[in-house]
Design an enzyme around this catalytic site. Structure first.
Site, PDB file in Angstrom:
ATOM      1  N   ARG A 186      -0.479   8.970   0.925  1.00  0.00           N
ATOM      2  CA  ARG A 186       0.123   9.404  -0.329  1.00  0.00           C
ATOM      3  C   ARG A 186      -0.783   9.145  -1.520  1.00  0.00           C
ATOM      4  NH1 ARG A 186       5.808   8.959   1.469  1.00  0.00           N
ATOM      5  NH2 ARG A 186       7.254   9.662  -0.126  1.00  0.00           N
ATOM      6  N   LYS A 240       9.456  17.260   5.453  1.00  0.00           N
ATOM      7  CA  LYS A 240       8.455  16.671   6.360  1.00  0.00           C
ATOM      8  C   LYS A 240       9.149  15.956   7.527  1.00  0.00           C
ATOM      9  CE  LYS A 240       6.510  14.098   3.118  1.00  0.00           C
ATOM     10  NZ  LYS A 240       7.247  14.462   1.895  1.00  0.00           N
ATOM     11  N   ARG A 260       9.975  10.258  -8.568  1.00  0.00           N
ATOM     12  CA  ARG A 260       9.205  10.494  -7.334  1.00  0.00           C
ATOM     13  C   ARG A 260       8.305  11.725  -7.476  1.00  0.00           C
ATOM     14  NH1 ARG A 260      13.888  10.586  -3.082  1.00  0.00           N
ATOM     15  NH2 ARG A 260      12.298  10.841  -1.496  1.00  0.00           N
ATOM     16  N   ARG A 288      20.700   8.203   0.684  1.00  0.00           N
ATOM     17  CA  ARG A 288      19.629   7.255   0.380  1.00  0.00           C
ATOM     18  C   ARG A 288      19.690   6.892  -1.093  1.00  0.00           C
ATOM     19  NH1 ARG A 288      14.046   9.604   2.648  1.00  0.00           N
ATOM     20  NH2 ARG A 288      13.375   8.759   0.646  1.00  0.00           N
ATOM     21  N   ARG A 321      21.144  15.620   0.017  1.00  0.00           N
ATOM     22  CA  ARG A 321      20.846  15.080   1.351  1.00  0.00           C
ATOM     23  C   ARG A 321      21.771  13.921   1.711  1.00  0.00           C
ATOM     24  NH1 ARG A 321      14.680  13.888   2.671  1.00  0.00           N
ATOM     25  NH2 ARG A 321      14.829  12.328   1.014  1.00  0.00           N
TER      26      ARG A 321
HETATM   27  P1  AMP Z   1       9.914   8.793   1.919  1.00  0.00           P
HETATM   28  O1  AMP Z   1      10.993   8.472   2.884  1.00  0.00           O
HETATM   29  O2  AMP Z   1       8.645   9.278   2.605  1.00  0.00           O
HETATM   30  O3  AMP Z   1      10.366   9.715   0.829  1.00  0.00           O
HETATM   31  O4  AMP Z   1       9.494   7.411   1.214  1.00  0.00           O
HETATM   32  C1  AMP Z   1      10.434   6.659   0.457  1.00  0.00           C
HETATM   33  C2  AMP Z   1       9.696   5.696  -0.447  1.00  0.00           C
HETATM   34  O5  AMP Z   1       8.915   4.775   0.349  1.00  0.00           O
HETATM   35  C3  AMP Z   1       8.687   6.333  -1.398  1.00  0.00           C
HETATM   36  O6  AMP Z   1       9.308   6.840  -2.571  1.00  0.00           O
HETATM   37  C4  AMP Z   1       7.769   5.148  -1.666  1.00  0.00           C
HETATM   38  O7  AMP Z   1       8.361   4.237  -2.576  1.00  0.00           O
HETATM   39  C5  AMP Z   1       7.697   4.467  -0.311  1.00  0.00           C
HETATM   40  N1  AMP Z   1       6.585   5.015   0.510  1.00  0.00           N
HETATM   41  C6  AMP Z   1       6.692   5.803   1.616  1.00  0.00           C
HETATM   42  N2  AMP Z   1       5.477   6.121   2.092  1.00  0.00           N
HETATM   43  C7  AMP Z   1       4.588   5.531   1.273  1.00  0.00           C
HETATM   44  C8  AMP Z   1       3.163   5.528   1.218  1.00  0.00           C
HETATM   45  N3  AMP Z   1       2.419   6.198   2.111  1.00  0.00           N
HETATM   46  N4  AMP Z   1       2.581   4.816   0.223  1.00  0.00           N
HETATM   47  C9  AMP Z   1       3.307   4.128  -0.679  1.00  0.00           C
HETATM   48  N5  AMP Z   1       4.631   4.118  -0.706  1.00  0.00           N
HETATM   49  C10 AMP Z   1       5.288   4.815   0.268  1.00  0.00           C
END
Ligand code: AMP
Length: 250
Positions: free
Chosen positions: A112, A37, A204, A193, A160
């Protein structure tokens, strides 16, 4: 204005038409962790000159800056769980007040949960009946779900690595830098990360299946929804997304 318009080829291999004049409006990129994404959002940002709004990036910036939100979010993120809806919604609401969203925006990693999706739908519906509307806010949301199978996702996530300076994303298995561990562009040491480990990935994915997969179904049930195959070269995925959005906006 966009400079990369002619660099994205259409599905027939020919350059896409000049889409810079199209008002892209609100676009959601949906899909499991690691489907690409963020990578795709960056392609679309260049093409359409609208911002990427990544809730993951916004949360990581809060963690880095030691804000109250960051302190609350950090532990939750390490466990691969979701930050509470009210906090994330508030963060997105604030971001959507910035002037760069006038022609549209790409939401990456949001919504989400169904609570977030309903909140967003209501917020955008309210905006579109507001007389002070900008062109983009009168357009309905278009949702694109990117599909990649589990084994491939695992390789993408655990392999990654990011450049902390220019944010270029590499993958040690699929798209390694020229020199092991070093960014080709900046020469900086690449970082992983902390939630990109195999154990955190499993958590996740469980979170994704239980809370986020229903969001995909929510948008599938509305008519402005498309699914694209994310297991193709980046430019091909981008071209599929562009043609889907174009079709859904026609
Ligand atoms: P991402 O970089 O999108 O994979 O997000 C990393 C982490 O941030 C996720 O595993 C969640 O813990 C938190 N996070 C990101 N977006 C959201 C969201 N829309 N709602 C809740 N937690 C989020």
């Amino acid at each position: 204005m966009a400079t990369a318009v002619s660099t994205v080829a259409g599905e027939d291999g020919h350059p896409m038409q000049d889409l810079s004049k199209m008002i892209p409006g609100p676009i959601l990129l949906l899909g499991a962790p690691g489907v690409g994404k963020g990578t795709q959002a960056k392609q679309l940002v260049q093409l359409w000159d609208i911002p990427q709004i990544s809730t993951g990036d916004l949360l990581r910036a809060n963690v880095k800056n030691g804000t109250e939100l960051g302190k609350m979010a950090n532990e939750i993120m390490q466990k691969g769980q979701l930050v509470p809806d009210s906090l994330v919604n508030e963060m997105v609401a604030l971001r959507l007040t910035e002037p760069d969203v006038k022609r549209g925006f790409i939401l990456d990693g949001f919504p989400r949960t169904l609570v977030q999706a309903n909140w967003l739908d209501e917020k955008l519906a309210k905006q579109s009946s507001d007389p002070a509307d900008t062109p983009a806010s009168t357009l309905p949301v278009v949702a694109v779900s990117i599909q990649v199978d589990y084994t491939q996702l695992l390789r993408r996530i655990t392999g990654r690595r990011n450049c902390p300076v220019c944010q270029t994303i590499y993958n040690i298995y699929l798209q390694p830098p020229k020199v092991d561990g070093i960014c080709d562009v900046e020469g900086a040491a690449l970082v992983q990360r902390s939630d990109d480990t195999e154990s955190c990935f499993a958590g996740r994915m469980l979170t994704y299946q239980s809370l986020t997969a229903p969001v995909v179904e929510h948008y599938r049930a509305l008519s402005r929804f498309a699914e694209v195959n994310g297991d193709q070269p980046v430019a091909d995925v981008a071209a599929s997304i562009v043609s889907s959005v174009e079709r859904l906006r026609a």
